[in-house]
Design an enzyme around this catalytic site. Structure first.
Site, PDB file in Angstrom:
ATOM      1  N   TYR A   1       4.661  -7.928   7.829  1.00 47.62           N
ATOM      2  CA  TYR A   1       4.242  -9.305   8.074  1.00 47.62           C
ATOM      3  C   TYR A   1       4.773 -10.193   6.949  1.00 47.62           C
ATOM      4  CZ  TYR A   1       0.812  -6.905  11.083  1.00 47.62           C
ATOM      5  OH  TYR A   1       0.203  -6.108  12.012  1.00 47.62           O
TER       6      TYR A   1
ATOM      7  N   SER B   1      -4.788  -7.740  18.321  1.00 43.70           N
ATOM      8  CA  SER B   1      -4.713  -8.736  19.394  1.00 43.70           C
ATOM      9  C   SER B   1      -5.916  -8.639  20.328  1.00 43.70           C
ATOM     10  CB  SER B   1      -3.414  -8.581  20.183  1.00 43.70           C
ATOM     11  OG  SER B   1      -3.103  -9.758  20.885  1.00 43.70           O
TER      12      SER B   1
ATOM     13  N   GLY C   1      -6.014 -11.235  22.999  1.00 42.28           N
ATOM     14  CA  GLY C   1      -4.833 -11.382  23.848  1.00 42.28           C
ATOM     15  C   GLY C   1      -3.888 -12.460  23.370  1.00 42.28           C
TER      16      GLY C   1
END
Length: 380
Positions: free
Chosen positions: A99, A248, A251
């Site tokens: 990241y 997630s 979503g």
């Protein structure tokens, strides 16, 4: 998402929800927080990932150096969100070498410095990234000698002497998982790594890894929008006593109601290439959002809180890590720790979710190819 009058409805709901939730969570008024400011003492909701205790909802910091929309967030605000999350009772923070690359670990290390010993830091290795420059090189790299170099660099970026939970980000098809477990075992003996886990791995690799060195947690995508882990991964985790961390869990923002038929995506936003967000598939998938809105009204909460509470209700060893770069959204997400769904409600909601057939794929094929990979056998 705006209501047409310039008002961010999720931010408004989060502020209202925080006002409702805070009295229920607060202890003595006027207590001092970690930075000496007056703040209520929160009753913290905890869960176990194997033998590791964490808050029941974590914070993913993946986008704190670059958002899905490819913008660069204001760093002081990211630090403020991390520290406010701790004040809300969040003690589990998730990052990765990939990241940024590298930069998110620096942000997280700075953010948690005032209370480092009271939180759990998770990060991940496995992509082929130059540890000095952050330049992405082709493929994956879980060679034991490389893992050692990566961990030393992670410790510096995170401003710490140990990593609480270190994941293999994706399975390297060229390195036996026993060799990976071997170097992690050495790092544990040196006190530089306390627990380890795997992400999006093949089931056989998970069994072999756990037999070599007990695995604390598995991290994979899981939400109402993609329920793939329910078939095999969750049952195997339950059998082996391994915790599960959904990435997630909202979503990529869809389950909050932030995406509708008019939404478009910036170049570089991965959602632009996920067919579940294609115009032809959105009408069917938006049925999930409508379901969440109905339940949010019923429970006096928000769609995001319902989506997270649903995950928490599936198993007591599931700990979602919603990510955000907005304070209001962090407050909204952390409020899910106070939301309870009774057994009958869980059954009703599960039935409603199962009745909605999600259309489209969760990831582009080139990305999906890295999931479910099995490590090669160890040479005899």
């Amino acid at each position: 998402m705006s209501d047409g009058n310039g008002i961010d409805r999720r931010a408004l709901l989060a502020a209202t929800g925080a006002a409702i939730v805070a009295p229920a969570l607060a202890g003595p008024a006027g207590a001092m927080n970690e930075r000496g400011a007056s703040a209520p003492i929160l009753q913290r909701s905890r869960r176990q990932l194997g033998t590791l205790e964490v808050s029941s909802v974590g914070l993913g910091v993946q986008n704190m150096s670059r958002t899905y929309q490819t913008t660069v967030p204001y760093r002081p605000e990211m630090l403020r969100i991390i520290r406010a999350a701790y004040d809300q009772g969040i003690t589990f923070f998730d990052s990765a070498e990939a990241y940024g690359p590298l930069e998110v670990e620096r942000i997280l290390g700075e953010g948690v410095q005032p209370f480092r010993d009271k939180v759990v830091l998770a990060t991940k290795f496995g992509w082929n990234i130059d540890v000095e420059t952050g330049r992405r090189l082709p493929g994956l790299n879980s060679r034991p000698d490389h893992i050692r170099i990566v961990v030393e660099a992670m410790l510096k970026r995170l401003r710490t002497d140990r990593i609480d939970l270190l994941y293999q980000h994706r399975v390297d098809p060229a390195v036996p998982i026993e060799d990976v477990a071997g170097v992690i075992k050495q790092l544990k003996a040196e006190g530089k790594v306390l627990h380890w886990g795997l992400c999006e791995m093949g089931l056989g690799t998970l069994r072999r890894a756990h037999a070599e060195l007990p695995v604390t947690a598995v991290q994979s995508e899981y939400s109402m929008l993609w329920r793939g882990p329910e078939a095999e991964v969750l049952p195997l985790c339950e059998t082996l006593g391994i915790g599960f961390v959904p990435w997630s869990p909202l979503g990529v923002g869809f389950l909050t109601g932030a995406i509708d038929l008019q939404t478009s995506y910036a170049d570089g936003d991965i959602r632009k290439s996920e067919t579940r967000f294609a115009k032809d598939n959105l009408p069917a998938n938006l049925a999930l959002v409508e379901l969440l809105k109905r339940w949010a009204e019923r429970k006096r909460s928000t769609p995001a809180q319902i989506a997270l509470a649903w995950l928490l209700a599936q198993k007591p060893w599931i700990v979602p890590i919603p990510g955000t770069t907005q304070m209001a959204h962090m407050l909204d997400n952390s409020g899910a720790m106070a939301l309870r769904l009774g057994p009958a409600e869980v059954g009703e909601l599960n039935s409603a979710v199962r009745a909605i057939a999600v259309k489209g794929e969760r990831l582009p094929p080139a990305v999906q190819a890295f999931s479910g990979v099995e490590a090669p056998p160890r040479a005899s």
